[in-house]
Design an enzyme around this catalytic site. Structure first.
Site, mmCIF file in Angstrom:
data_model
loop_
_atom_site.group_PDB
_atom_site.id
_atom_site.type_symbol
_atom_site.label_atom_id
_atom_site.label_comp_id
_atom_site.label_asym_id
_atom_site.label_seq_id
_atom_site.Cartn_x
_atom_site.Cartn_y
_atom_site.Cartn_z
ATOM 1 N N ASP A 160 -8.688 -8.953 3.714
ATOM 2 C CA ASP A 160 -7.991 -7.948 4.801
ATOM 3 C C ASP A 160 -9.411 -7.530 6.169
ATOM 4 O OD1 ASP A 160 -6.877 -5.787 5.986
ATOM 5 O OD2 ASP A 160 -7.702 -4.404 4.030
ATOM 6 N N GLU A 189 1.158 -1.168 -0.240
ATOM 7 C CA GLU A 189 -0.193 -0.195 -0.281
ATOM 8 C C GLU A 189 1.012 1.432 -0.074
ATOM 9 O OE1 GLU A 189 -2.565 -0.491 3.322
ATOM 10 O OE2 GLU A 189 -4.153 -1.498 1.934
ATOM 11 N N GLU A 238 -12.953 -1.886 11.910
ATOM 12 C CA GLU A 238 -12.901 -1.676 10.804
ATOM 13 C C GLU A 238 -13.838 -2.197 9.606
ATOM 14 O OE1 GLU A 238 -9.099 -1.853 8.903
ATOM 15 O OE2 GLU A 238 -9.626 -0.962 7.324
HETATM 16 O O1 GCW Z 1 -6.755 -2.795 6.424
HETATM 17 C C1 GCW Z 1 -6.457 -2.409 5.984
HETATM 18 C C2 GCW Z 1 -6.201 -1.012 6.886
HETATM 19 C C3 GCW Z 1 -5.356 0.300 6.604
HETATM 20 C C4 GCW Z 1 -3.927 -0.418 6.714
HETATM 21 C C5 GCW Z 1 -3.828 -2.163 6.618
HETATM 22 C C6 GCW Z 1 -2.603 -2.788 6.524
HETATM 23 C C7 GCW Z 1 -2.575 0.080 8.512
HETATM 24 O O2 GCW Z 1 -7.479 -0.175 5.576
HETATM 25 O O3 GCW Z 1 -5.399 0.760 7.277
HETATM 26 O O4 GCW Z 1 -3.217 0.321 7.272
HETATM 27 O O5 GCW Z 1 -4.951 -2.307 6.265
HETATM 28 O O6 GCW Z 1 -2.794 -3.423 7.682
HETATM 29 O O7 GCW Z 1 -1.511 -2.149 6.357
#
Ligand code: GCW
Length: 730
Positions: A390, A316, A418
């Site tokens: 995720d 990311e 989240e």
């Molecule tokens: O789930 C996603 C989240 C991000 C997070 C990323 C990760 C810290 O939306 O906010 O970043 O995963 O786990 O690195």
């Protein structure tokens, strides 16, 4: 005169409210949840007498030790609050009813009492009612001070749960070496995916500032056996590794140390460029390697028991070794070399997917990491999220579990919700954690995720790790809601023993948090145990995933299709069109199913043998098909709508059950939960309505008979904006 009247009315209102406030639980007006499960309320007379009879004196190893002091202090606090007076400290056992903290070194007689000391290892404890020196006593025994700390909390738990204090015989040792909270706390005190206020780390005031909240945080963690904390977000700035910040980290390490918590930080891979003045962060460049070694030496001078680094690399947009054409192994092993002289650990995350890789996002971590099996240094743990995408309400377990037998694999859960309704939705994550831990990977006989992660499967003494992304902030109740405390709790309990049952832990938490009046624990545990499945049903039933709003992940947005990267769009995940819905990950699709052991590849590779819970994760199916797995003859469309309705109905039932508990719960906490349940019901309906309206706009099928039409039009749902959505941080 008018003002006086107003005042009088207000006071009268208060006076009238007072008996009400006090009525929920005798003597507990206005409980706010700050005490968490360490809620040592005065016991009824008989239980109080029993407690005092078994804690007349507190006899402990006499050496001056902050950790022993933490243990003894907790016992004093608990007994004083539950029993009305603290035990007297004593040097020796001189009467019945002594509570004795003992290690083999402090009390050689331990060896003759038949305690399973060897099995307790360096962190376990035993609680035993026994006779010593002619007296009936309670032993809290362990090999180490740390074991005594955990044993002291375990004894207090037994008291809270109403155990028979005259016949204690309990022992426990953690199955996992590192039981860790990962804070996604930014240096400006915002918290990424945090729904409980700001970061509890008051960076501006550190190394000074009030310590009370840090100590209470440490007590709560120690009571669960959590022994490590990563203080800053994995998306971090390099500044975290500069001297002023390290002083602050050292101050926190000092506060947390007596409670057995080791401090780690997230390290930005490009730090040598950003704060080191080097032209590169290439892990094979000798200057870079020397910089990290010097940095590690500097940190250990300040914090001799520093835990190590957590790293999010090439994920990311974060920097990493692949920026230099190097592998994850090159990056992780370079940091491991720097930390090894200090016995520090590198935790390297496997959460990677690339904008340059068009392959199914669910496959990419496996593709990148499996070739590295056996090539990571001994002090590297590769940290793998529970599922391949995720932290969704439901995912299959991550295919890396069992696929890298020669690598230390840690497990990462997300405690903060989240994707499960933030802190306003009641969703107990115990069943989710349990489902993952108990999943049998079929990569080898007995190879459940739990046994792979706790080391039992390989049995070679490797470092083991379960991490959870913390849900803790400055909110008075710590977690944003009373019930989210249970997610911190169950995480800690399962990290200690991955074989515990989510339901047993729910009951334990409920009793400690709300008291064990008859029926209360049953009712609360029942609400909790169904709550995660309710969220799955009203958000992403049948194996759907990632239908949430862009970036903030608040609310439904299954229609989003225009974002730059394909896998940022919900349409990428559900693949619904006029004919069907679901992501084909079988042989005719992305082939992701082949990353699992043959047992699962076969089972999940065929829609007929895929359970309904994962159907749309692995298969694209026609709207009018009637999969045998549903067992009820419904079509896919009918079942989807049915699940959405079931999710909403479950929330309605949760609300009713909670309302019925009003007489048994203190009013403030009851009202707080009730108000959130109202939010949850509204949002569950919104999720259901928006998703049903959207999918119907694609498939043009009628709603099944008797089903209520969505309250608004699809256009109205699509037009909604949420500038208030929480948790984006940074
Ligand atoms: O789930 C996603 C989240 C991000 C997070 C990323 C990760 C810290 O939306 O906010 O970043 O995963 O786990 O690195």
């Amino acid at each position: 005169m008018e003002t006086r009247q107003k005042w009088f009315k207000a006071v009268l209102g208060l006076a009238l409210a007072l008996p009400l406030l006090a009525s929920g639980q005798p003597g507990q007006p206005g409980e706010d949840g700050y005490d968490l499960w360490l809620r040592y309320r005065a016991l009824p007379a008989a239980a109080r007498a029993e407690l005092l009879a078994h804690s007349r004196s507190l006899v402990g190893p006499t050496q001056d030790s902050p950790m022993l002091e933490a243990a003894a202090g907790e016992i004093e606090r608990g007994v004083a609050q539950m029993g009305g007076r603290a035990p007297a400290r004593a040097q020796a056992i001189s009467s019945d009813g002594a509570l004795v903290l003992a290690t083999p070194a402090s009390l050689p007689a331990l060896a003759s009492l038949g305690l399973p000391l060897a099995a307790l290892g360096p962190e376990g404890y035993a609680l035993r009612s026994t006779r010593l020196d002619g007296h009936a006593i309670t032993l809290i025994a362990a090999n180490t001070e740390r074991g005594l700390l955990y044993g002291s909390f375990a004894w207090l738990r037994a008291v809270q749960l109403g155990a028979d204090l005259a016949h204690l015989d309990e022992q426990s040792a953690p199955k996992v070496r590192w039981r860790m909270l990962d804070h996604w706390d930014n240096l400006d005190r915002t918290v990424e995916r945090g729904y409980a206020g700001l970061s509890i780390w008051d960076w501006a005031a550190l190394p000074g500032g009030p310590r009370e909240r840090y100590v209470d945080y440490a007590r709560a963690n120690a009571s669960l056996g959590i022994n490590a904390a990563v203080l800053n977000n994995v998306n971090t700035r390099a500044e975290m590794l500069t001297a002023p910040w390290l002083f602050k980290v050292a101050a926190l390490a000092d506060v947390l140390r007596p409670y057995g918590i080791r401090v780690f930080v997230s390290a930005r891979f490009s730090a040598p460029l950003e704060i080191g003045g080097l032209p590169t962060a290439d892990p094979l460049d000798p200057r870079v390697r020397a910089w990290w070694r010097a940095k590690a030496d500097e940190i250990y001078r300040l914090i001799p028991d520093f835990g190590g680094f957590l790293v999010k690399a090439n994920s990311e947009g974060e920097p990493g070794p692949r920026d230099y054409g190097r592998s994850h192994m090159d990056g992780a092993n370079m940091l491991a070399d720097a930390l090894a002289p200090h016995r520090g650990l590198v935790i390297w995350r496997a959460f990677v997917y690339s904008e340059k890789d068009a392959d199914d996002r669910a496959k990419q971590a496996y593709t990148e990491f499996v070739p590295g099996d056996g090539k990571f240094a001994a002090n590297v743990v590769v940290q793998v999220k529970n599922g391949p995408i995720d932290f969704q309400p439901r995912e299959p377990f991550h295919p890396l579990f069992g696929a890298m037998p020669h690598t230390n694999l840690g497990l990462e859960f997300e405690i903060t919700k989240e994707y499960l309704g933030f802190s306003t939705h009641l969703a107990y994550l115990g069943p989710l954690f349990e489902e993952v831990l108990r999943a049998d990977t079929h990569q080898a006989p007995g190879a459940t995720v739990a046994r792979i992660v706790d080391g039992a499967q390989y049995g070679d003494g490797r470092p083991t790790l379960i991490a959870g992304v913390a849900n803790i902030g400055t909110d008075r109740n710590w977690c944003g809601s009373q019930f989210d405390q249970a997610n911190w709790y169950v995480f800690g309990r399962l990290a200690w023993d991955p074989e515990l049952s989510a339901e047993a832990v729910a009951r334990e938490w409920a009793a400690r948090t709300f008291g064990h009046a008859p029926g209360v624990v049953d009712a609360i545990a029942q609400i909790m145990m169904g709550s995660r499945e309710a969220v799955v049903d009203y958000m992403t039933p049948l194996g759907l995933a990632h239908l949430m709003g862009t970036s903030h992940h608040y609310g439904p947005a299954p229609w989003v299709a225009e974002l730059a990267r394909p896998e940022w769009n919900p349409v990428y995940y559900h693949r619904a069109d006029a004919d069907g819905i679901g992501f084909d990950r079988g042989a005719s699709g992305s082939g992701a199913v082949a990353q699992y052991a043959p047992y699962w590849a076969r089972r999940w590779g065929d829609a007929a043998t895929t359970p309904p819970e994962l159907l749309l994760w692995f298969h694209h199916v026609g709207w009018d098909e009637r999969p045998a797995a549903f067992g009820d003859g419904r079509t896919v469309w009918e079942e989807l709508v049915h699940r959405y309705d079931a999710g909403v109905a479950a929330v309605v039932a949760m609300r009713r059950a909670w309302d019925a508990l009003a007489p048994a719960i203190d009013p403030r906490r009851h009202a707080e939960v009730a108000s959130f349940l109202a939010v949850q019901e509204r949002e569950a309906r919104w999720w259901r309505d928006a998703c049903v309206a959207y999918f119907q706009s694609l498939n043009h099928r009628a709603l099944p008979a008797g089903v209520v039409a969505p309250a608004a039009t699809l256009e109205q749902y699509r037009a909604m904006k949420f500038s208030f959505a929480a948790g984006r941080g940074g």
